[in-house]
Write a protein that holds these residues in place. Structure first.
Motif, PDB file in Angstrom:
ATOM      1  N   LEU A   1      70.544  63.548  36.121  1.00 39.71           N
ATOM      2  CA  LEU A   1      70.684  63.548  34.976  1.00 39.71           C
ATOM      3  C   LEU A   1      72.211  63.609  34.686  1.00 39.71           C
ATOM      4  CD1 LEU A   1      67.968  66.111  34.927  1.00 39.71           C
ATOM      5  CD2 LEU A   1      67.948  63.827  34.248  1.00 39.71           C
ATOM      6  N   ILE A   2      73.462  64.096  35.094  1.00 40.40           N
ATOM      7  CA  ILE A   2      74.561  63.958  34.595  1.00 40.40           C
ATOM      8  C   ILE A   2      75.579  62.630  34.268  1.00 40.40           C
ATOM      9  CG2 ILE A   2      77.133  65.109  34.868  1.00 40.40           C
ATOM     10  CD1 ILE A   2      75.422  67.543  37.061  1.00 40.40           C
TER      11      ILE A   2
ATOM     12  N   ALA B   1      79.933  69.829  33.592  1.00 38.45           N
ATOM     13  CA  ALA B   1      81.254  69.290  34.200  1.00 38.45           C
ATOM     14  C   ALA B   1      80.435  67.214  34.699  1.00 38.45           C
ATOM     15  CB  ALA B   1      82.503  69.147  33.961  1.00 38.45           C
ATOM     16  N   PRO B   2      81.315  66.251  34.396  1.00 33.36           N
ATOM     17  CA  PRO B   2      81.323  64.698  35.173  1.00 33.36           C
ATOM     18  C   PRO B   2      80.876  65.172  36.412  1.00 33.36           C
ATOM     19  CG  PRO B   2      83.014  64.780  33.580  1.00 33.36           C
ATOM     20  CD  PRO B   2      82.521  65.999  33.673  1.00 33.36           C
TER      21      PRO B   2
ATOM     22  N   PRO C   1      81.722  64.263  29.239  1.00 37.43           N
ATOM     23  CA  PRO C   1      82.150  64.941  29.681  1.00 37.43           C
ATOM     24  C   PRO C   1      82.277  66.442  29.406  1.00 37.43           C
ATOM     25  CG  PRO C   1      84.215  63.998  27.280  1.00 37.43           C
ATOM     26  CD  PRO C   1      82.380  63.478  27.678  1.00 37.43           C
ATOM     27  N   VAL C   2      81.448  66.468  28.422  1.00 42.03           N
ATOM     28  CA  VAL C   2      79.496  67.070  28.817  1.00 42.03           C
ATOM     29  C   VAL C   2      78.765  66.626  28.966  1.00 42.03           C
ATOM     30  CG1 VAL C   2      78.715  69.285  27.746  1.00 42.03           C
ATOM     31  CG2 VAL C   2      81.509  68.893  27.690  1.00 42.03           C
TER      32      VAL C   2
ATOM     33  N   GLY D   1      81.555  62.613  23.006  1.00 48.23           N
ATOM     34  CA  GLY D   1      81.601  63.427  24.218  1.00 48.23           C
ATOM     35  C   GLY D   1      80.327  64.340  25.075  1.00 48.23           C
ATOM     36  N   VAL D   2      79.834  64.697  23.917  1.00 43.76           N
ATOM     37  CA  VAL D   2      78.468  65.278  24.488  1.00 43.76           C
ATOM     38  C   VAL D   2      76.991  64.540  24.965  1.00 43.76           C
ATOM     39  CG1 VAL D   2      76.789  67.254  23.745  1.00 43.76           C
ATOM     40  CG2 VAL D   2      79.648  66.946  23.277  1.00 43.76           C
ATOM     41  N   GLU D   3      76.369  65.182  25.618  1.00 49.82           N
ATOM     42  CA  GLU D   3      75.159  63.858  26.298  1.00 49.82           C
ATOM     43  C   GLU D   3      74.040  64.628  26.418  1.00 49.82           C
ATOM     44  OE1 GLU D   3      74.394  60.603  26.227  1.00 49.82           O
ATOM     45  OE2 GLU D   3      75.988  60.245  25.121  1.00 49.82           O
ATOM     46  N   HIS D   4      72.819  64.436  26.113  1.00 53.81           N
ATOM     47  CA  HIS D   4      71.670  65.360  26.322  1.00 53.81           C
ATOM     48  C   HIS D   4      70.687  64.825  27.231  1.00 53.81           C
ATOM     49  CE1 HIS D   4      67.668  67.545  24.649  1.00 53.81           C
ATOM     50  NE2 HIS D   4      67.906  68.296  25.354  1.00 53.81           N
ATOM     51  N   ARG D   5      70.081  65.704  28.005  1.00 52.74           N
ATOM     52  CA  ARG D   5      69.595  65.355  28.766  1.00 52.74           C
ATOM     53  C   ARG D   5      68.093  66.732  29.133  1.00 52.74           C
ATOM     54  NH1 ARG D   5      72.088  61.985  28.246  1.00 52.74           N
ATOM     55  NH2 ARG D   5      72.891  59.746  29.406  1.00 52.74           N
TER      56      ARG D   5
END
Length: 137
Positions: free
Chosen positions: A44-45, A110-111, A50-51, A80-84
């Protein structure tokens, strides 16, 4: 008369426990990086972001719906923020590996898969945004 005292003691204890749990809800905590991240979480990352906020939920979790709205909105408005989201209903080994005791739990990664911070319960948008700020620079 003894029954009344027992009832009052139980009510007092329940009130104290409820207030303590309520005070912890939505609080941001920092954790050490996980040594072995489960594959379901690693997949999922987003390596380009970045986050990545990974929301750990279960099927019948009512607060999880509210957390989804807060996190989706934060990710949409913050570069720079993703949500899963990951449903832990059928994945107790993942919950155990990540030491998740309640849902929703939000973990910021973090990645490289290092855990940046963790929020138990529904996150407070402004508090979470402020905690993420150093990781987005």
């Amino acid at each position: 008369m003894t029954g009344l005292w027992v009832l009052l003691a139980v009510l007092a204890a329940a009130t104290v426990v409820g207030l303590l749990l309520r005070g912890r809800d939505g609080r941001v905590t920092r954790r050490k990086p996980a040594a072995d991240l489960p594959a379901q979480v690693r997949d999922l990352i987003d390596p380009a972001a970045p986050v990545t906020l990974v929301q750990l939920s279960t099927t019948f979790c009512a607060p999880c719906r509210h957390a989804r709205v807060v996190l989706s909105d934060l990710a949409a408005k913050t570069e720079g923020v993703e949500h899963r989201e990951l449903d832990l209903t059928d994945l107790p080994e993942v919950a155990s590996s990540l030491k998740v005791l309640r849902t929703p739990t939000t973990v910021a990664f973090a990645p490289d898969g290092a855990e940046l911070l963790r929020v138990g319960g529904v996150p407070k948008r402004d508090v979470l945004a402020e905690a993420l700020r150093p990781h987005l620079a």
